[in-house]
Write an enzyme that holds these catalytic residues in place. Structure first.
Site, mmCIF file in Angstrom:
data_model
loop_
_atom_site.group_PDB
_atom_site.id
_atom_site.type_symbol
_atom_site.label_atom_id
_atom_site.label_comp_id
_atom_site.label_asym_id
_atom_site.label_seq_id
_atom_site.Cartn_x
_atom_site.Cartn_y
_atom_site.Cartn_z
ATOM 1 N N SER A 5 3.574 1.792 3.866
ATOM 2 C CA SER A 5 3.616 3.263 3.919
ATOM 3 C C SER A 5 3.083 3.774 5.262
ATOM 4 C CB SER A 5 2.849 3.885 2.753
ATOM 5 O OG SER A 5 1.467 3.694 2.891
ATOM 6 N N MET A 31 -2.626 -8.289 6.281
ATOM 7 C CA MET A 31 -3.663 -8.878 5.443
ATOM 8 C C MET A 31 -4.046 -10.293 5.885
ATOM 9 S SD MET A 31 -4.110 -6.259 3.706
ATOM 10 C CE MET A 31 -5.237 -6.715 2.399
ATOM 11 N N HIS A 38 -8.112 1.037 8.497
ATOM 12 C CA HIS A 38 -8.939 0.440 7.443
ATOM 13 C C HIS A 38 -9.367 1.537 6.470
ATOM 14 C CE1 HIS A 38 -11.670 -2.461 5.630
ATOM 15 N NE2 HIS A 38 -12.606 -1.519 5.635
ATOM 16 N N VAL A 73 -14.293 -8.729 12.283
ATOM 17 C CA VAL A 73 -13.438 -8.056 11.296
ATOM 18 C C VAL A 73 -13.855 -6.585 11.167
ATOM 19 C CG1 VAL A 73 -12.771 -7.997 8.860
ATOM 20 C CG2 VAL A 73 -13.004 -10.189 10.036
ATOM 21 N N GLU A 128 -4.815 8.349 5.958
ATOM 22 C CA GLU A 128 -4.401 7.280 6.888
ATOM 23 C C GLU A 128 -3.107 7.673 7.598
ATOM 24 O OE1 GLU A 128 -6.170 3.271 4.777
ATOM 25 O OE2 GLU A 128 -4.047 3.674 4.601
HETATM 26 C C1 GRF Z 1 -3.936 0.636 3.903
HETATM 27 O O1 GRF Z 1 -4.756 1.209 2.947
HETATM 28 C C2 GRF Z 1 -4.746 0.143 5.063
HETATM 29 O O2 GRF Z 1 -5.910 0.855 5.262
HETATM 30 C C3 GRF Z 1 -5.086 -1.257 4.670
HETATM 31 O O3 GRF Z 1 -3.965 -1.734 3.976
HETATM 32 C C4 GRF Z 1 -3.286 -0.632 3.392
HETATM 33 C C5 GRF Z 1 -1.852 -0.723 3.785
HETATM 34 O O4 GRF Z 1 -1.051 0.199 3.117
HETATM 35 N N1 GRF Z 1 -5.424 -2.036 5.834
HETATM 36 P P1 GRF Z 1 0.478 0.341 3.498
HETATM 37 O O5 GRF Z 1 1.078 -1.059 3.492
HETATM 38 O O6 GRF Z 1 0.560 0.953 4.853
HETATM 39 O O7 GRF Z 1 1.087 1.223 2.450
#
Ligand code: GRF
Length: 224
Positions: free
Chosen positions: A42, A119, A138, A173, A203
């Site tokens: 997203s 991840m 994050h 990290v 975000e």
């Molecule tokens: C987000 O909440 C970001 O902060 C974390 O992973 C999530 C990714 O969400 N690192 P998306 O894949 O962008 O929907």
């Protein structure tokens, strides 16, 4: 006593800085971005759409994913963004994975790389190839709640204010220079899903701004 009487009315998110600093006039060249994602994507989509609205004046020229079935890959196809799968399971080491990423980004001639839900822990190989050019998002107000499941950590700690941070990446990290943060209230009755959704809305707002700020720190024009 909750921190806010009716927070959903008063405060969907505080964001700093409210306005990006003035950028030098654009020389007409648009910033080239690569995005790294492992799951939903997203943030990748929100950033791509923001760039298409010239905020920032950039193009997402490449998405790299490490999971073949991830939704981010489908989003790239729908948005018409070139996507490369670099599956970590097929790489002999973290270093080899990051070497493959560096090669892909150099080939695509990107200015900045954005980790939007990547991840995997990155190594010196990637950080040193893109010094000051690697941005991560994050879901906490760093330096609180680094690492995995930041939203779960915030709920377990009982904080009344949660949020998200866009920052430059170093070898520790979730520890590089903070670019932009947004704070959101934790409401009575919030669970992991509801708090995550509130944080994610922020975000999607701060990541494009962080890209602009990262570019401007490097003297790269990013205003439309
Ligand atoms: C987000 O909440 C970001 O902060 C974390 O992973 C999530 C990714 O969400 N690192 P998306 O894949 O962008 O929907």
């Amino acid at each position: 006593m909750p921190a806010f009487a009716d927070p959903s009315q008063q405060l969907d998110g505080f964001q700093w800085p409210l306005q990006p600093p003035e950028a030098p006039p654009s020389a007409g060249r648009r910033l080239r971005l690569a995005v790294m994602a492992s799951g939903e994507g997203s943030n990748f989509e929100a950033l791509t759409q923001a760039c298409r609205a010239d905020r920032p004046a950039a193009d997402v020229v490449l998405l790299v994913v490490n999971n073949p079935g991830c939704a981010a890959r489908e989003r790239a196809s729908r948005l018409g963004v070139p996507c490369r799968l670099i599956d970590h399971r097929l790489q002999p080491s973290r270093d080899a994975l990051d070497a493959a990423l560096v090669e892909a980004f150099q080939e695509a001639q990107v200015d900045l790389v954005v980790m939007a839900g990547w991840m995997r822990i990155v190594t010196r190989r990637l950080v040193e190839a893109f010094p000051e050019r690697l941005v991560n998002i994050h879901p906490s107000l760093l330096p609180s709640f680094r690492g995995m499941d930041a939203v779960g950590q915030a709920l377990a700690a009982g904080v009344r204010l949660a949020g998200c941070t866009a920052h430059l990446v170093n070898e520790q990290v979730d520890a590089g220079r903070i670019l932009v943060q947004a704070a959101v209230p934790v409401l009575e009755g919030d669970d992991h899903a509801s708090l995550s959704a509130r944080i994610q809305r922020q975000e999607h707002r701060i990541l494009p701004l962080a890209v602009q700020l990262a570019a401007e720190r490097l003297g790269l024009p990013a205003q439309g």
